[in-house]
Design an enzyme around this catalytic site. Structure first.
Site, PDB file in Angstrom:
ATOM      1  N   LYS A 158       0.834  -1.211   0.000  1.00  0.00           N
ATOM      2  CA  LYS A 158       0.000   0.000   0.000  1.00  0.00           C
ATOM      3  C   LYS A 158       0.868   1.261   0.000  1.00  0.00           C
ATOM      4  O   LYS A 158       0.635   2.188  -0.759  1.00  0.00           O
ATOM      5  CB  LYS A 158      -0.900   0.011   1.238  1.00  0.00           C
ATOM      6  CG  LYS A 158      -1.600   1.332   1.473  1.00  0.00           C
ATOM      7  CD  LYS A 158      -2.473   1.313   2.713  1.00  0.00           C
ATOM      8  CE  LYS A 158      -1.868   1.951   3.919  1.00  0.00           C
ATOM      9  NZ  LYS A 158      -1.680   3.400   3.869  1.00  0.00           N
ATOM     10  N   ASN A 159       1.868   1.273   0.870  1.00  0.00           N
ATOM     11  CA  ASN A 159       2.644   2.512   1.016  1.00  0.00           C
ATOM     12  C   ASN A 159       3.613   2.758  -0.136  1.00  0.00           C
ATOM     13  O   ASN A 159       4.269   3.792  -0.191  1.00  0.00           O
ATOM     14  CB  ASN A 159       3.390   2.516   2.355  1.00  0.00           C
ATOM     15  CG  ASN A 159       2.431   2.735   3.515  1.00  0.00           C
ATOM     16  OD1 ASN A 159       1.254   2.991   3.307  1.00  0.00           O
ATOM     17  ND2 ASN A 159       2.946   2.627   4.727  1.00  0.00           N
ATOM     18  N   CYS A 213      -5.466  13.168  12.683  1.00  0.00           N
ATOM     19  CA  CYS A 213      -5.853  11.943  12.024  1.00  0.00           C
ATOM     20  C   CYS A 213      -5.900  10.853  13.070  1.00  0.00           C
ATOM     21  O   CYS A 213      -5.733  11.107  14.253  1.00  0.00           O
ATOM     22  CB  CYS A 213      -4.907  11.589  10.899  1.00  0.00           C
ATOM     23  SG  CYS A 213      -3.493  10.663  11.414  1.00  0.00           S
ATOM     24  N   ARG A 215      -0.916  15.257  12.475  1.00  0.00           N
ATOM     25  CA  ARG A 215      -0.090  14.795  11.349  1.00  0.00           C
ATOM     26  C   ARG A 215       0.459  16.033  10.647  1.00  0.00           C
ATOM     27  O   ARG A 215      -0.043  16.439   9.594  1.00  0.00           O
ATOM     28  CB  ARG A 215      -1.000  13.974  10.440  1.00  0.00           C
ATOM     29  CG  ARG A 215      -0.376  12.894   9.593  1.00  0.00           C
ATOM     30  CD  ARG A 215      -0.170  11.586  10.268  1.00  0.00           C
ATOM     31  NE  ARG A 215       0.455  10.626   9.357  1.00  0.00           N
ATOM     32  CZ  ARG A 215      -0.091   9.489   8.969  1.00  0.00           C
ATOM     33  NH1 ARG A 215      -1.269   9.136   9.397  1.00  0.00           N
ATOM     34  NH2 ARG A 215       0.555   8.686   8.142  1.00  0.00           N
ATOM     35  N   ILE A 242       2.664  18.718   8.441  1.00  0.00           N
ATOM     36  CA  ILE A 242       3.315  18.590   7.132  1.00  0.00           C
ATOM     37  C   ILE A 242       4.353  19.702   6.933  1.00  0.00           C
ATOM     38  O   ILE A 242       4.684  20.051   5.813  1.00  0.00           O
ATOM     39  CB  ILE A 242       2.299  18.586   5.971  1.00  0.00           C
ATOM     40  CG1 ILE A 242       1.375  19.803   6.052  1.00  0.00           C
ATOM     41  CG2 ILE A 242       1.475  17.318   5.952  1.00  0.00           C
ATOM     42  CD1 ILE A 242       0.662  20.063   4.751  1.00  0.00           C
ATOM     43  N   LEU A 295       7.500  19.692   7.322  1.00  0.00           N
ATOM     44  CA  LEU A 295       8.730  19.285   6.621  1.00  0.00           C
ATOM     45  C   LEU A 295       8.508  19.298   5.109  1.00  0.00           C
ATOM     46  O   LEU A 295       9.388  19.687   4.336  1.00  0.00           O
ATOM     47  CB  LEU A 295       9.191  17.896   7.079  1.00  0.00           C
ATOM     48  CG  LEU A 295       9.378  17.729   8.594  1.00  0.00           C
ATOM     49  CD1 LEU A 295       9.794  16.299   8.929  1.00  0.00           C
ATOM     50  CD2 LEU A 295      10.434  18.707   9.099  1.00  0.00           C
ATOM     51  N   ASP A 318       4.200   0.719  11.754  1.00  0.00           N
ATOM     52  CA  ASP A 318       2.983   0.093  11.222  1.00  0.00           C
ATOM     53  C   ASP A 318       2.809  -1.355  11.703  1.00  0.00           C
ATOM     54  O   ASP A 318       1.730  -1.924  11.550  1.00  0.00           O
ATOM     55  CB  ASP A 318       2.993   0.110   9.688  1.00  0.00           C
ATOM     56  CG  ASP A 318       2.704   1.495   9.140  1.00  0.00           C
ATOM     57  OD1 ASP A 318       2.334   2.393   9.922  1.00  0.00           O
ATOM     58  OD2 ASP A 318       2.848   1.688   7.916  1.00  0.00           O
ATOM     59  N   ARG A 377      -8.903  -0.269   3.898  1.00  0.00           N
ATOM     60  CA  ARG A 377      -8.021   0.759   3.317  1.00  0.00           C
ATOM     61  C   ARG A 377      -6.684   0.149   2.919  1.00  0.00           C
ATOM     62  O   ARG A 377      -6.027   0.635   2.001  1.00  0.00           O
ATOM     63  CB  ARG A 377      -7.746   1.854   4.356  1.00  0.00           C
ATOM     64  CG  ARG A 377      -8.843   2.878   4.494  1.00  0.00           C
ATOM     65  CD  ARG A 377      -8.342   4.028   5.327  1.00  0.00           C
ATOM     66  NE  ARG A 377      -6.951   4.303   4.968  1.00  0.00           N
ATOM     67  CZ  ARG A 377      -6.013   4.717   5.797  1.00  0.00           C
ATOM     68  NH1 ARG A 377      -6.283   4.955   7.051  1.00  0.00           N
ATOM     69  NH2 ARG A 377      -4.789   4.924   5.378  1.00  0.00           N
TER      70      ARG A 377
HETATM   71  C1  UD1 Z   1       4.173   6.938   6.189  1.00  0.00           C
HETATM   72  C2  UD1 Z   1       3.247   5.775   5.995  1.00  0.00           C
HETATM   73  C3  UD1 Z   1       2.718   5.297   7.314  1.00  0.00           C
HETATM   74  C4  UD1 Z   1       3.867   4.999   8.263  1.00  0.00           C
HETATM   75  C5  UD1 Z   1       4.816   6.195   8.349  1.00  0.00           C
HETATM   76  C6  UD1 Z   1       6.072   5.910   9.165  1.00  0.00           C
HETATM   77  C7  UD1 Z   1       2.242   6.094   3.806  1.00  0.00           C
HETATM   78  C8  UD1 Z   1       1.008   6.388   3.024  1.00  0.00           C
HETATM   79  N1  UD1 Z   1       2.137   6.167   5.154  1.00  0.00           N
HETATM   80  O1  UD1 Z   1       3.400   7.988   6.773  1.00  0.00           O
HETATM   81  O2  UD1 Z   1       1.960   4.111   7.114  1.00  0.00           O
HETATM   82  O3  UD1 Z   1       3.326   4.748   9.541  1.00  0.00           O
HETATM   83  O4  UD1 Z   1       5.247   6.567   7.042  1.00  0.00           O
HETATM   84  O5  UD1 Z   1       6.748   4.807   8.655  1.00  0.00           O
HETATM   85  O6  UD1 Z   1       3.279   5.756   3.258  1.00  0.00           O
HETATM   86  N2  UD1 Z   1       6.245  14.635  10.725  1.00  0.00           N
HETATM   87  C9  UD1 Z   1       6.350  15.969  11.049  1.00  0.00           C
HETATM   88  N3  UD1 Z   1       6.297  16.885  10.033  1.00  0.00           N
HETATM   89  C10 UD1 Z   1       6.142  16.521   8.730  1.00  0.00           C
HETATM   90  C11 UD1 Z   1       6.053  15.148   8.409  1.00  0.00           C
HETATM   91  C12 UD1 Z   1       6.108  14.214   9.439  1.00  0.00           C
HETATM   92  O7  UD1 Z   1       6.472  16.337  12.206  1.00  0.00           O
HETATM   93  O8  UD1 Z   1       6.110  17.417   7.867  1.00  0.00           O
HETATM   94  C13 UD1 Z   1       6.270  13.615  11.811  1.00  0.00           C
HETATM   95  C14 UD1 Z   1       4.927  12.874  11.906  1.00  0.00           C
HETATM   96  O9  UD1 Z   1       3.983  13.593  12.682  1.00  0.00           O
HETATM   97  C15 UD1 Z   1       5.314  11.580  12.534  1.00  0.00           C
HETATM   98  C16 UD1 Z   1       6.725  11.332  11.960  1.00  0.00           C
HETATM   99  O10 UD1 Z   1       7.188  12.594  11.487  1.00  0.00           O
HETATM  100  O11 UD1 Z   1       5.398  11.732  13.922  1.00  0.00           O
HETATM  101  C17 UD1 Z   1       6.752  10.308  10.849  1.00  0.00           C
HETATM  102  O12 UD1 Z   1       5.977  10.734   9.775  1.00  0.00           O
HETATM  103  P1  UD1 Z   1       6.258  10.312   8.273  1.00  0.00           P
HETATM  104  O13 UD1 Z   1       7.492   9.486   8.168  1.00  0.00           O
HETATM  105  O14 UD1 Z   1       6.157  11.542   7.438  1.00  0.00           O
HETATM  106  O15 UD1 Z   1       5.008   9.367   7.977  1.00  0.00           O
HETATM  107  P2  UD1 Z   1       3.986   9.463   6.797  1.00  0.00           P
HETATM  108  O16 UD1 Z   1       4.687   9.726   5.518  1.00  0.00           O
HETATM  109  O17 UD1 Z   1       2.864  10.361   7.188  1.00  0.00           O
END
Ligand code: UD1
Length: 418
Positions: free
Chosen positions: A23-24, A117, A122, A124, A126, A307, A399
């Site tokens: 999925k990811n 979420c 969550r 964004i 970064l 996960d 999902r």
């Molecule tokens: C992806 C996966 C999800 C998995 C996660 C970690 C998909 C669709 N989802 O989620 O299943 O659990 O990687 O392996 O691929 N963060 C920030 N700022 C940002 C981005 C992230 O603070 O701009 C924090 C998040 O809140 C979280 C951590 O970084 O605490 C990890 O997030 P990230 O690696 O970005 O996970 P996702 O890409 O959302």
């Protein structure tokens, strides 16, 4: 709600099953097709609701996107839109992966995001900081993000404070068609990132260092479609291993990459299972009673995947002894604990730590899934439990898992969807 699952537990699983595509991986790859001219043929697309949503988004944006069996055929020659409406956005949490692709394709992008979420906030930041460095102007208002780039995205040096998977993906998607070179340091190293890079490279992108902490991308003028096969879903594989472990079962998983599970397989061995990985298959044979596996700390890849935390907790619930979980990635990822407790599990949570004391038996109960991996954990617990469990909220399961109940019942579980 799409119904519920009814499980009568304590049936030993045996046999073999094929592992679905990841999925990811498939979600960022589907968004990346926006960058290409000509036809894309994507094999091993799992039939899951997040994939259906991503295909609907591609069609809304002007592409043609069809799934036949497990093969998606996508053409994005006539992209006419650059925003995702709220109804499509609500269907799939990870619409953020479309941001970089829409920007690189059309020079603009608009997405509205929900505040929190199922896993807690969550952010964004970064993603957005990186895009700003690449020349994007961003307007954030009322939960909506509007991005615009004047001429063309430009390559930049981006050092991520945390190796975020999604941010690394959005930077890659923006950088492949940018003017000049982009260097990402502290990039995420997950296998799904390497898969996205393999897809983009097959389309004509210049990417060096995929799967490493530093990725260098030399922008090109255009990309063409390609034929690509999505990697197997390592979290689905862990879910089946867990299902075998808690039922004293014996399974063969076909179509796996065992090196993606290097942080997980040793825990099953510690629990007393015999695990052999060879030629794309994983064999597992489980003892009557599992042993606890001391500690599980979730980390960015190659560490233990967040996960897989929930399903491994269901395993720990019926293992003899104490297992300590430390969730380092997401703030709120223990929502399955309360439901497991209803089934007789002994788990105490304090902030990011959960301590599980294995019990001899779990008992069937009425439980509700609140997010995807938590739903899988409830299925695993239900397979282990004495008596009948009813699991509500299985739209979350759908999902990310393709017909999980069908695969499990073929392996001997007493499970059905009603
Ligand atoms: C992806 C996966 C999800 C998995 C996660 C970690 C998909 C669709 N989802 O989620 O299943 O659990 O990687 O392996 O691929 N963060 C920030 N700022 C940002 C981005 C992230 O603070 O701009 C924090 C998040 O809140 C979280 C951590 O970084 O605490 C990890 O997030 P990230 O690696 O970005 O996970 P996702 O890409 O959302």
């Amino acid at each position: 709600m799409t119904g519920k699952l009814i499980v009568n537990g304590r049936k030993k699983l045996s046999g073999q099953t094929d592992i679905q595509g990841a999925k990811n991986s498939v979600l960022p790859i589907l968004s990346a097709t926006l960058l290409t001219g000509g036809e894309n043929v994507i094999h091993c697309c799992p039939q899951i609701s997040d994939v259906y949503s991503a295909l609907r988004i591609l069609r809304y944006l002007g592409g043609s996107a069809n799934l036949e069996g497990h093969t998606a055929v996508i053409k994005c020659d006539c992209i006419t839109r650059s925003e995702i409406p709220e109804n499509l956005m609500r269907e799939m949490r990870s619409t953020i992966v479309f941001l970089g692709a829409m920007l690189a394709r059309t020079g603009q992008a608009r997405i509205c995001l929900p505040g929190g979420c199922e896993l807690g906030p969550r952010p964004i930041d970064l993603h957005l900081n990186a895009l700003r460095k690449m020349g994007v102007s961003i307007d954030e208002r009322y939960g909506c993000i509007s991005c615009r780039v004047r001429d063309r995205l430009r390559g930049a040096k981006i050092s991520l404070p945390f190796p975020s998977v999604g941010a690394t993906e959005n930077i890659l998607l923006s950088a492949v068609l940018a003017d000049g070179t982009t260097i990402i340091t502290n990039a995420a190293r997950e296998p799904e990132i390497s898969d996205l890079c393999d897809y983009l490279t097959a389309c004509g992108a210049n990417i060096y260092g995929a799967g490493e902490g530093t990725i260098v991308i030399d922008g090109v003028d255009k990309l063409s479609g390609c034929v690509h096969t999505v990697i197997p879903d390592r979290i689905a594989a862990v879910t089946f291993l867990a299902a075998a472990a808690v039922t004293g079962g014996k399974l063969v998983l076909n179509g796996t990459v065992s090196s993606h599970l290097d942080a997980v397989i040793p825990l099953f061995e510690e629990a007393g299972c015999r695990v052999i990985a060879e030629n794309g298959k994983i064999y597992i044979r489980s003892p009557e009673r599992l042993r606890a596996f001391k500690s599980v700390r979730t980390m960015p890849y190659p560490g233990f995947p967040t996960d897989a935390q929930a399903v491994m907790m269901s395993v720990a619930c019926v293992a003899e002894g104490t297992t300590v979980f430390v969730e380092n990635i997401f703030e709120s990822r223990y929502r399955h604990v309360e439901e497991l407790t209803r089934m007789g599990a002994n788990i105490r949570v304090a902030n990011r730590v959960a301590v599980t004391e294995g019990v001899e038996r779990l008992f069937g109960a009425n439980v509700t899934a609140l997010e995807l991996r938590g739903a899988a954990a409830l299925v695993v617990a239900a397979l282990a439990a004495e008596g009948k469990t009813e699991i509500e909220g299985i739209n979350f399961l759908e999902r990310g898992y393709e017909n999980l109940e069908v695969a499990l019942s073929e392996l001997g579980a007493d499970i059905k969807k009603v």
